[in-house]
Write a protein that holds these residues in place. Sequence first.
Motif, PDB file in Angstrom:
ATOM      1  N   LYS A   1      12.595  -4.793   4.423  1.00  0.00           N
ATOM      2  CA  LYS A   1      13.970  -4.546   3.961  1.00  0.00           C
ATOM      3  C   LYS A   1      14.231  -5.155   2.588  1.00  0.00           C
ATOM      4  N   THR A   2      13.675  -6.346   2.326  1.00  0.00           N
ATOM      5  CA  THR A   2      13.965  -7.018   1.050  1.00  0.00           C
ATOM      6  C   THR A   2      13.491  -6.172  -0.132  1.00  0.00           C
ATOM      7  N   ALA A   3      12.255  -5.717  -0.085  1.00  0.00           N
ATOM      8  CA  ALA A   3      11.757  -4.868  -1.176  1.00  0.00           C
ATOM      9  C   ALA A   3      12.495  -3.542  -1.229  1.00  0.00           C
ATOM     10  N   ALA A   4      13.042  -3.102  -0.100  1.00  0.00           N
ATOM     11  CA  ALA A   4      13.762  -1.822  -0.068  1.00  0.00           C
ATOM     12  C   ALA A   4      14.990  -1.840  -0.965  1.00  0.00           C
ATOM     13  N   TYR A   5      15.613  -3.010  -1.141  1.00  0.00           N
ATOM     14  CA  TYR A   5      16.732  -3.041  -2.089  1.00  0.00           C
ATOM     15  C   TYR A   5      16.361  -3.705  -3.417  1.00  0.00           C
ATOM     16  N   CYS A   6      15.361  -4.599  -3.414  1.00  0.00           N
ATOM     17  CA  CYS A   6      14.993  -5.253  -4.673  1.00  0.00           C
ATOM     18  C   CYS A   6      14.413  -4.265  -5.684  1.00  0.00           C
ATOM     19  N   LEU A   7      13.553  -3.359  -5.240  1.00  0.00           N
ATOM     20  CA  LEU A   7      12.928  -2.424  -6.179  1.00  0.00           C
ATOM     21  C   LEU A   7      13.956  -1.530  -6.887  1.00  0.00           C
ATOM     22  N   PRO A   8      14.838  -0.835  -6.163  1.00  0.00           N
ATOM     23  CA  PRO A   8      15.793   0.013  -6.896  1.00  0.00           C
ATOM     24  C   PRO A   8      16.798  -0.799  -7.722  1.00  0.00           C
TER      25      PRO A   8
ATOM     26  N   PHE B   1      22.287  -4.929   4.778  1.00  0.00           N
ATOM     27  CA  PHE B   1      20.971  -4.862   5.401  1.00  0.00           C
ATOM     28  C   PHE B   1      20.891  -5.868   6.531  1.00  0.00           C
ATOM     29  N   SER B   2      20.313  -5.451   7.644  1.00  0.00           N
ATOM     30  CA  SER B   2      20.145  -6.360   8.771  1.00  0.00           C
ATOM     31  C   SER B   2      19.150  -5.764   9.762  1.00  0.00           C
ATOM     32  N   ALA B   3      18.637  -6.624  10.637  1.00  0.00           N
ATOM     33  CA  ALA B   3      17.792  -6.121  11.721  1.00  0.00           C
ATOM     34  C   ALA B   3      18.638  -5.483  12.803  1.00  0.00           C
ATOM     35  N   THR B   4      19.865  -5.992  12.968  1.00  0.00           N
ATOM     36  CA  THR B   4      20.742  -5.473  14.021  1.00  0.00           C
ATOM     37  C   THR B   4      22.176  -5.366  13.506  1.00  0.00           C
ATOM     38  N   PHE B   5      22.891  -4.358  14.004  1.00  0.00           N
ATOM     39  CA  PHE B   5      24.340  -4.227  13.795  1.00  0.00           C
ATOM     40  C   PHE B   5      24.938  -3.909  15.160  1.00  0.00           C
ATOM     41  N   ALA B   6      25.043  -4.920  15.987  1.00  0.00           N
ATOM     42  CA  ALA B   6      25.445  -4.670  17.365  1.00  0.00           C
ATOM     43  C   ALA B   6      26.933  -4.917  17.569  1.00  0.00           C
ATOM     44  N   GLY B   7      27.506  -4.166  18.504  1.00  0.00           N
ATOM     45  CA  GLY B   7      28.853  -4.413  18.997  1.00  0.00           C
ATOM     46  C   GLY B   7      29.891  -4.538  17.912  1.00  0.00           C
ATOM     47  N   PRO B   8      30.676  -5.632  17.950  1.00  0.00           N
ATOM     48  CA  PRO B   8      31.763  -5.817  16.993  1.00  0.00           C
ATOM     49  C   PRO B   8      31.296  -5.833  15.549  1.00  0.00           C
TER      50      PRO B   8
ATOM     51  N   ARG C   1       0.817  -1.212   0.000  1.00  0.00           N
ATOM     52  CA  ARG C   1       0.000   0.000   0.000  1.00  0.00           C
ATOM     53  C   ARG C   1       0.853   1.265   0.000  1.00  0.00           C
ATOM     54  N   GLU C   2       1.654   1.432   1.025  1.00  0.00           N
ATOM     55  CA  GLU C   2       2.544   2.580   1.113  1.00  0.00           C
ATOM     56  C   GLU C   2       3.939   2.086   1.485  1.00  0.00           C
ATOM     57  N   PRO C   3       4.986   2.803   1.070  1.00  0.00           N
ATOM     58  CA  PRO C   3       6.347   2.378   1.436  1.00  0.00           C
ATOM     59  C   PRO C   3       6.525   2.379   2.947  1.00  0.00           C
ATOM     60  N   SER C   4       7.226   1.380   3.434  1.00  0.00           N
ATOM     61  CA  SER C   4       7.580   1.372   4.852  1.00  0.00           C
ATOM     62  C   SER C   4       8.692   2.386   5.088  1.00  0.00           C
ATOM     63  N   ALA C   5       9.018   2.613   6.347  1.00  0.00           N
ATOM     64  CA  ALA C   5      10.044   3.607   6.678  1.00  0.00           C
ATOM     65  C   ALA C   5      11.392   3.259   6.046  1.00  0.00           C
ATOM     66  N   ILE C   6      11.779   1.992   6.098  1.00  0.00           N
ATOM     67  CA  ILE C   6      13.069   1.607   5.525  1.00  0.00           C
ATOM     68  C   ILE C   6      13.043   1.762   4.009  1.00  0.00           C
ATOM     69  N   GLN C   7      11.917   1.514   3.385  1.00  0.00           N
ATOM     70  CA  GLN C   7      11.799   1.697   1.938  1.00  0.00           C
ATOM     71  C   GLN C   7      11.869   3.170   1.561  1.00  0.00           C
TER      72      GLN C   7
ATOM     73  N   LEU D   1      26.719  -5.307  -4.874  1.00  0.00           N
ATOM     74  CA  LEU D   1      26.786  -6.420  -3.937  1.00  0.00           C
ATOM     75  C   LEU D   1      25.845  -6.117  -2.773  1.00  0.00           C
ATOM     76  N   VAL D   2      24.998  -7.077  -2.423  1.00  0.00           N
ATOM     77  CA  VAL D   2      24.103  -6.940  -1.272  1.00  0.00           C
ATOM     78  C   VAL D   2      24.456  -8.018  -0.257  1.00  0.00           C
ATOM     79  N   LEU D   3      24.714  -7.615   0.972  1.00  0.00           N
ATOM     80  CA  LEU D   3      24.842  -8.551   2.085  1.00  0.00           C
ATOM     81  C   LEU D   3      23.586  -8.406   2.929  1.00  0.00           C
ATOM     82  N   ASP D   4      22.664  -9.350   2.757  1.00  0.00           N
ATOM     83  CA  ASP D   4      21.423  -9.322   3.536  1.00  0.00           C
ATOM     84  C   ASP D   4      21.605 -10.222   4.754  1.00  0.00           C
ATOM     85  N   GLU D   5      20.962  -9.865   5.871  1.00  0.00           N
ATOM     86  CA  GLU D   5      21.286 -10.465   7.168  1.00  0.00           C
ATOM     87  C   GLU D   5      22.787 -10.303   7.405  1.00  0.00           C
ATOM     88  N   ALA D   6      23.257  -9.086   7.194  1.00  0.00           N
ATOM     89  CA  ALA D   6      24.696  -8.812   7.207  1.00  0.00           C
ATOM     90  C   ALA D   6      25.331  -9.111   8.551  1.00  0.00           C
ATOM     91  N   ASP D   7      24.560  -9.017   9.636  1.00  0.00           N
ATOM     92  CA  ASP D   7      25.140  -9.326  10.938  1.00  0.00           C
ATOM     93  C   ASP D   7      25.636 -10.761  10.986  1.00  0.00           C
TER      94      ASP D   7
END
Length: 416
Positions: free
Chosen positions: A51-58, A184-191, A22-28, A151-157
């Motif tokens: 997140k997936t559509a956020a990089y697939c569309l462009p 792209f990832s849900a989290t990028f914590a610490g190291p 319907r409408e783009p999400s915030a990440i999109q 290059l896309v690293l999805d679930e990059a953590d």
Amino acid sequence: MPFTSFALDPALLRAVHDLAYREPSAIQREAIPLIAQGFDVQASARTGSGKTAAYCLPLLQRWHDAPGDGSAPTVLVLLPTRELVLQVCATLQQLSVHLRRPKIIAAYGGVSINPQLMALRGGADMVVATPGRLLDVLDNNGVQLDKVRTLVLDEADRLLEAGFADELKRILALLPATRQTLLFSATFAGPVQQLARALLPTAQRIHIDEAAPDIRQRAIEVDAGRRSDLLCQLLAEQDGARVLVFVASKQGAMELAKALQREGFRAAALSGELAQERRERVLENLKNGTLQVIVATDLAARGIDVAALPVVINFDLPRSPQDYTHRIGRTGRAGEQGLAISLIDADSRAHFRLIEKRLQMSLPREQIAGFLPRDTPSPRLAASDDNGGIKGSRPSKKDKLRAAAAAAAAAAAKPD
């Protein structure tokens, strides 16, 4: 902001409409314009945020504008599990259905490599792969990476962790020095955050801190030896609703699934040892209601995306706060309500307190009639209030090895 506000081809907008976006999400909203302009991007947003559509569309738009000759991929997407590979391929195919279709090839382990090599013989526009299988394909001269533009690293953590560091280093060394890289990832914590910055020092960084999904969380205290019995009672209370149960090991998943089957539940284990066809059948059976319960490890469940999954149960607690976030994020998706239950025995109490501390939350402890806990922590844990395996804030030896591997990968990625 509607999808029409982006510079997307009408064929892509038609696919967006077909999929009822319907409408783009915030990440999109944040990521699509930056990716379309060719920026490196490091983006984090909660599970289920689009997140997936956020990089697939462009990426599909850029391919449509400059498709290449199809002899070698211009887009490479790396993911940690085969389920995620299949999900991303499905999204790319759904969004490109009205375009002059790009050739999208999936490469993942657990199945014979020969059909994947055959599919790549005629070239490809986009390759979506797990790192290990991609290296197998490269060793068989099945694909060339010298034309990769993005290059896309999805679930990059996960991909930046030690288990993938050597594979990632080898792959990065084969890619063009001048390219677009997306993390792209849900989290990028610490190291992992440090490794991401070493790999992409000048990236555009996006962090979407949306309102938390509607997930009710419960923490139930129970003796370790009574967890299975309590789990059966909790499952019976769900009145047939689909449930995802997390355990710590593949063996534990198989044993618990068999125990649930003996109690009359429609249950199955999901682990990395299952053949791909079997894994796909398990997921499909959960979606269509043939199964009620899947018992899974963290890695096996990483690719599970089941609409309206009402309940997640932590039979074994996760090792880290990040894993806890990923686990409970399997429910409460797309505006649905969700329930996440954690079973806490005496030896895991301190462990769960640290998870709460790191996530800045506090859950009341429940006790269920008939399952009142009697056990006390083992002497070692009682004496030290051990963290039960959660990593501290100071880098461990493993963290330092990850950092060194990522630094080497980042160096390999830079132009001479």
